[in-house]
Design a protein around this motif. Sequence first.
Motif, PDB file in Angstrom:
ATOM      1  N   TYR A  39       0.756  -1.176   0.025  1.00 55.20           N
ATOM      2  CA  TYR A  39       0.048   0.068   0.063  1.00 55.20           C
ATOM      3  C   TYR A  39       0.903   1.295  -0.062  1.00 55.20           C
ATOM      4  CZ  TYR A  39      -3.812  -3.010   0.659  1.00 55.20           C
ATOM      5  OH  TYR A  39      -4.848  -4.022   0.362  1.00 55.20           O
ATOM      6  N   THR A  40       2.279   1.136  -0.045  1.00 56.02           N
ATOM      7  CA  THR A  40       2.937   2.234  -0.179  1.00 56.02           C
ATOM      8  C   THR A  40       3.456   2.433  -1.691  1.00 56.02           C
ATOM      9  OG1 THR A  40       5.265   0.873   0.200  1.00 56.02           O
ATOM     10  CG2 THR A  40       3.810   1.967   2.184  1.00 56.02           C
ATOM     11  N   MET A  43       1.997   6.949  -2.696  1.00 51.30           N
ATOM     12  CA  MET A  43       1.665   7.665  -1.484  1.00 51.30           C
ATOM     13  C   MET A  43       0.683   8.662  -1.520  1.00 51.30           C
ATOM     14  SD  MET A  43       3.297   6.338   0.839  1.00 51.30           S
ATOM     15  CE  MET A  43       3.160   7.376   2.325  1.00 51.30           C
ATOM     16  N   ALA A  48      -2.279   5.030   2.258  1.00 48.31           N
ATOM     17  CA  ALA A  48      -0.693   4.933   2.325  1.00 48.31           C
ATOM     18  C   ALA A  48      -0.153   5.689   3.546  1.00 48.31           C
ATOM     19  CB  ALA A  48      -0.081   5.742   1.260  1.00 48.31           C
ATOM     20  N   LEU A  52       2.053   3.708   6.359  1.00 49.27           N
ATOM     21  CA  LEU A  52       3.356   4.183   6.395  1.00 49.27           C
ATOM     22  C   LEU A  52       3.715   4.362   7.883  1.00 49.27           C
ATOM     23  CD1 LEU A  52       6.010   5.458   5.286  1.00 49.27           C
ATOM     24  CD2 LEU A  52       5.010   7.585   5.460  1.00 49.27           C
ATOM     25  N   TRP A  77       8.120   2.980  -7.185  1.00 50.21           N
ATOM     26  CA  TRP A  77       7.945   2.287  -5.705  1.00 50.21           C
ATOM     27  C   TRP A  77       9.168   2.827  -4.910  1.00 50.21           C
ATOM     28  CZ3 TRP A  77       6.089  -3.315  -4.536  1.00 50.21           C
ATOM     29  CH2 TRP A  77       5.662  -3.407  -2.954  1.00 50.21           C
ATOM     30  N   LEU A  81       9.445   4.717  -1.419  1.00 46.59           N
ATOM     31  CA  LEU A  81       9.791   4.111  -0.284  1.00 46.59           C
ATOM     32  C   LEU A  81      10.963   4.709   0.301  1.00 46.59           C
ATOM     33  CD1 LEU A  81       9.806   0.504  -1.066  1.00 46.59           C
ATOM     34  CD2 LEU A  81       8.465   1.586   0.636  1.00 46.59           C
ATOM     35  N   LEU A  85       9.788   6.530   3.699  1.00 47.02           N
ATOM     36  CA  LEU A  85      10.010   5.528   4.808  1.00 47.02           C
ATOM     37  C   LEU A  85      11.447   5.356   5.072  1.00 47.02           C
ATOM     38  CD1 LEU A  85       8.661   3.027   6.192  1.00 47.02           C
ATOM     39  CD2 LEU A  85       9.378   1.419   4.554  1.00 47.02           C
TER      40      LEU A  85
END
Length: 130
Positions: A39-40, A43, A48, A52, A77, A81, A85
Amino acid sequence: MKEFERFLPSNVYDVDKVEEIKKLDRETLVSLLPELLVYTQDMNWPVAPGVLEILLTFPEEIVPHVQAVLSSEDDNWKWFLLHFLVIKLPVASKVQFKDYLLKVAENPTKMELAEELDEIAKEILATLSL
């Protein structure tokens, strides 16, 4: 993993399910990490930010799952990330991505350049005080 599917959002708009997920015990959450990471991929999806938030509470456990994505061909992706993240992880977790970050910062592919992954890789590396 079948037994945990009921805990996952039904779609990228299922923010209520994400709030329910936050209440699950740690052991269940750890087993959901690979599926939650999906689900990331964007964003901008309503789920999202909540996902996160969950992922960031597992800085060590999420590392191998993120490394799997960073080994993939999905540069978009990877961008999400790295920007949302990895950069927010504690240094002890971020350092585990050092080899990947150095490779992208020093020798990016055309696609990595197009996604500006080299720039975010350099930014994250700077936080490691190498």
